[in-house]
Structures are given as structure tokens and as C-alpha cells.
Write a protein that holds these residues in place. Sequence first.
Motif, PDB file in Angstrom:
ATOM      1  N   THR A  73       0.769  -1.231  -0.035  1.00 16.94           N
ATOM      2  CA  THR A  73       0.063  -0.252  -0.127  1.00 16.94           C
ATOM      3  C   THR A  73       1.075   1.498   0.134  1.00 16.94           C
ATOM      4  OG1 THR A  73       0.225  -0.062   2.522  1.00 16.94           O
ATOM      5  CG2 THR A  73      -2.155  -0.960   0.902  1.00 16.94           C
ATOM      6  N   VAL A  74       1.767   1.181  -0.272  1.00 16.06           N
ATOM      7  CA  VAL A  74       2.931   2.120  -0.371  1.00 16.06           C
ATOM      8  C   VAL A  74       2.724   2.946  -1.221  1.00 16.06           C
ATOM      9  CG1 VAL A  74       5.250   1.348  -1.558  1.00 16.06           C
ATOM     10  CG2 VAL A  74       5.471   2.748   0.732  1.00 16.06           C
ATOM     11  N   GLN A  75       2.058   3.151  -2.315  1.00 14.72           N
ATOM     12  CA  GLN A  75       1.957   4.360  -3.251  1.00 14.72           C
ATOM     13  C   GLN A  75       1.302   4.705  -2.788  1.00 14.72           C
ATOM     14  OE1 GLN A  75       3.463   1.092  -6.500  1.00 14.72           O
ATOM     15  NE2 GLN A  75       4.280   2.379  -7.528  1.00 14.72           N
ATOM     16  N   GLU A  76       0.020   4.431  -2.535  1.00 12.71           N
ATOM     17  CA  GLU A  76      -1.166   4.754  -1.825  1.00 12.71           C
ATOM     18  C   GLU A  76      -1.652   5.326  -0.359  1.00 12.71           C
ATOM     19  OE1 GLU A  76      -4.035   1.400  -1.024  1.00 12.71           O
ATOM     20  OE2 GLU A  76      -3.496   0.590  -2.833  1.00 12.71           O
ATOM     21  N   PHE A  84       8.558   6.660  -1.885  1.00 11.93           N
ATOM     22  CA  PHE A  84       8.783   5.446  -2.926  1.00 11.93           C
ATOM     23  C   PHE A  84       9.069   5.522  -4.032  1.00 11.93           C
ATOM     24  CE2 PHE A  84       7.183   2.281  -5.255  1.00 11.93           C
ATOM     25  CZ  PHE A  84       7.663   1.286  -5.013  1.00 11.93           C
ATOM     26  N   GLU A  85       8.313   6.966  -4.617  1.00 15.83           N
ATOM     27  CA  GLU A  85       8.853   7.372  -6.230  1.00 15.83           C
ATOM     28  C   GLU A  85      10.431   7.379  -6.471  1.00 15.83           C
ATOM     29  OE1 GLU A  85       5.550   9.655  -6.608  1.00 15.83           O
ATOM     30  OE2 GLU A  85       4.176   8.190  -7.384  1.00 15.83           O
ATOM     31  N   GLU A  86      10.353   8.319  -5.571  1.00 14.19           N
ATOM     32  CA  GLU A  86      12.030   9.339  -5.586  1.00 14.19           C
ATOM     33  C   GLU A  86      13.073   9.153  -4.290  1.00 14.19           C
ATOM     34  OE1 GLU A  86      10.686  13.470  -5.432  1.00 14.19           O
ATOM     35  OE2 GLU A  86       9.223  13.082  -6.798  1.00 14.19           O
ATOM     36  N   ARG A  87      12.925   8.053  -3.640  1.00 14.55           N
ATOM     37  CA  ARG A  87      14.267   8.173  -2.464  1.00 14.55           C
ATOM     38  C   ARG A  87      14.207   6.667  -1.992  1.00 14.55           C
ATOM     39  NH1 ARG A  87      12.224  13.665  -2.159  1.00 14.55           N
ATOM     40  NH2 ARG A  87      10.685  13.023  -1.206  1.00 14.55           N
ATOM     41  N   ARG A  88      14.435   5.704  -2.668  1.00 12.87           N
ATOM     42  CA  ARG A  88      14.454   4.171  -2.134  1.00 12.87           C
ATOM     43  C   ARG A  88      15.920   4.063  -1.902  1.00 12.87           C
ATOM     44  NH1 ARG A  88      10.798   1.001  -6.576  1.00 12.87           N
ATOM     45  NH2 ARG A  88       9.319   2.520  -7.448  1.00 12.87           N
ATOM     46  N   CYS A  89      15.847   3.647  -1.123  1.00 10.71           N
ATOM     47  CA  CYS A  89      17.376   2.793  -0.479  1.00 10.71           C
ATOM     48  C   CYS A  89      16.926   1.406   0.156  1.00 10.71           C
ATOM     49  CB  CYS A  89      17.694   4.309   1.251  1.00 10.71           C
ATOM     50  SG  CYS A  89      16.274   3.437   1.960  1.00 10.71           S
ATOM     51  N   LEU A 119      21.709  -9.266   4.341  1.00  9.99           N
ATOM     52  CA  LEU A 119      20.367  -8.419   4.118  1.00  9.99           C
ATOM     53  C   LEU A 119      20.410  -7.927   3.729  1.00  9.99           C
ATOM     54  CD1 LEU A 119      19.101 -10.972   6.583  1.00  9.99           C
ATOM     55  CD2 LEU A 119      19.622 -11.727   5.011  1.00  9.99           C
ATOM     56  N   TYR A 120      19.279  -7.255   2.413  1.00  7.67           N
ATOM     57  CA  TYR A 120      19.613  -6.314   3.048  1.00  7.67           C
ATOM     58  C   TYR A 120      18.274  -5.759   2.633  1.00  7.67           C
ATOM     59  CZ  TYR A 120      24.296  -5.717   0.789  1.00  7.67           C
ATOM     60  OH  TYR A 120      25.752  -5.849   0.889  1.00  7.67           O
ATOM     61  N   LEU A 121      17.722  -4.724   3.182  1.00  9.63           N
ATOM     62  CA  LEU A 121      16.610  -4.337   3.821  1.00  9.63           C
ATOM     63  C   LEU A 121      15.920  -3.764   2.878  1.00  9.63           C
ATOM     64  CD1 LEU A 121      16.282  -4.578   7.237  1.00  9.63           C
ATOM     65  CD2 LEU A 121      15.813  -6.535   5.812  1.00  9.63           C
ATOM     66  N   ALA A 122      14.851  -3.543   1.826  1.00 14.07           N
ATOM     67  CA  ALA A 122      14.211  -2.858   1.593  1.00 14.07           C
ATOM     68  C   ALA A 122      13.885  -1.286   1.823  1.00 14.07           C
ATOM     69  CB  ALA A 122      12.815  -3.067   0.385  1.00 14.07           C
ATOM     70  N   GLY A 123      14.151   0.111   1.476  1.00 18.33           N
ATOM     71  CA  GLY A 123      13.149   0.852   2.496  1.00 18.33           C
ATOM     72  C   GLY A 123      13.421   1.849   1.724  1.00 18.33           C
ATOM     73  N   ILE A 124      12.555   3.063   2.166  1.00 16.60           N
ATOM     74  CA  ILE A 124      12.937   4.428   1.572  1.00 16.60           C
ATOM     75  C   ILE A 124      13.130   5.451   2.471  1.00 16.60           C
ATOM     76  CG2 ILE A 124      10.833   3.950  -0.215  1.00 16.60           C
ATOM     77  CD1 ILE A 124       8.344   5.070   2.169  1.00 16.60           C
ATOM     78  N   TYR A 125      13.536   6.649   2.637  1.00 20.27           N
ATOM     79  CA  TYR A 125      14.227   7.573   3.268  1.00 20.27           C
ATOM     80  C   TYR A 125      12.761   9.036   2.814  1.00 20.27           C
ATOM     81  CZ  TYR A 125      17.649   9.246  -0.691  1.00 20.27           C
ATOM     82  OH  TYR A 125      17.378  10.065  -1.532  1.00 20.27           O
ATOM     83  N   ILE A 136      11.430   1.394   6.856  1.00 15.57           N
ATOM     84  CA  ILE A 136      11.356   0.063   6.832  1.00 15.57           C
ATOM     85  C   ILE A 136      10.287  -0.430   5.684  1.00 15.57           C
ATOM     86  CG2 ILE A 136      12.174  -2.787   6.662  1.00 15.57           C
ATOM     87  CD1 ILE A 136      14.025  -1.864   8.784  1.00 15.57           C
ATOM     88  N   LEU A 137      10.341  -1.127   3.785  1.00 17.60           N
ATOM     89  CA  LEU A 137       8.850  -1.532   3.170  1.00 17.60           C
ATOM     90  C   LEU A 137       8.604  -3.086   4.534  1.00 17.60           C
ATOM     91  CD1 LEU A 137       9.881   0.053  -0.315  1.00 17.60           C
ATOM     92  CD2 LEU A 137       8.506   1.063   1.868  1.00 17.60           C
TER      93      LEU A 137
END
Length: 143
Positions: A73-76, A84-89, A119-125, A136-137
Motif C-alpha cells: 500500500t506504500v503508493q496509496e 517511494f517514487e523518488e527516494r528508495r534505499c 541482508l539488504y532490507l528495502a526502504g525509503i527515506y 523499512i518496507l
Amino acid sequence: MCGVFYVDDDTMREIEKIARKIDQKSAATGDVHPSHPALILRAAHGKMVSEVLKWGYEAYWKKTLIFNARSETVQERPMFRRDFEERRCLIPAGKFYEWKQDGTKQKKKYEFFTPDKILYLAGIYHKDPEGDRFTILTREGGR
């Protein structure tokens, strides 16, 4: 949900190979909890760079930090959409933990890791005038 992750010296040495410059003194090691400063990796001008950011978004309507965002639901969610669109990490970790009710009042702690690997956890900043932050996603378990 990921509420704690772990970074040890071996993990940090491997991260140094990838990111080159890490301010290890300001990034937490051991069990990293929300509000702690932690290392993230992100793309900048075609290169991988490392930064130390605080874990958890602040929200004026909550007394606690928002340290996870559901990937489904992150895009909602207006709070997360632009990040999410511009700052992923990526958040490097040696392991992460999950808790599950065991039928009593206690929660059982489970560790997730791969021996000798990061491990590389998906995230946004999020850009914040008082200091950038990350979350963290996560996703619903069992999928």
C-alpha cells in the motif's frame, strides 16, 4: 513487521567495501531500534553512496515513530508515495527479527539471517529539515 534489525562488525566491514566511506561512529551497531541512527545505501548520480539516517518517520498525529511501511500500500499512502517514487534505499543488516504470539501473553522472537551474508532490507527515506529519516518496507508474512 520489522521492529529491530542487527548489524555486527563483519556486516559493517562488508558494507565498507560496498559504500567506501562510512561514519561508523554515528551509525548504530548491535540491535538497531526505531529512532537509532543507521546506515542506508542509496543511488546518487549513478553511484552507490552511504548515509547515516534516523530510523522512523515522525507523524504529527502519532506519539510513536512510523518505522515500517507496507509495500502493498506504500503508493496509496500520501505520507510515503513521493518517497517511494523518488527516494528508495537499502538498509544492510546481519539479521532481522519478527515476533509472533505464542498463545500466551508472551511474544516469541524469531531471527532471520543467512550465515556469512548481508541482508539488504528495502526502504525509503524522507527529506526532513531536522534530519533525514528512513523507514523499512515490509509485507504481509507468508507470501
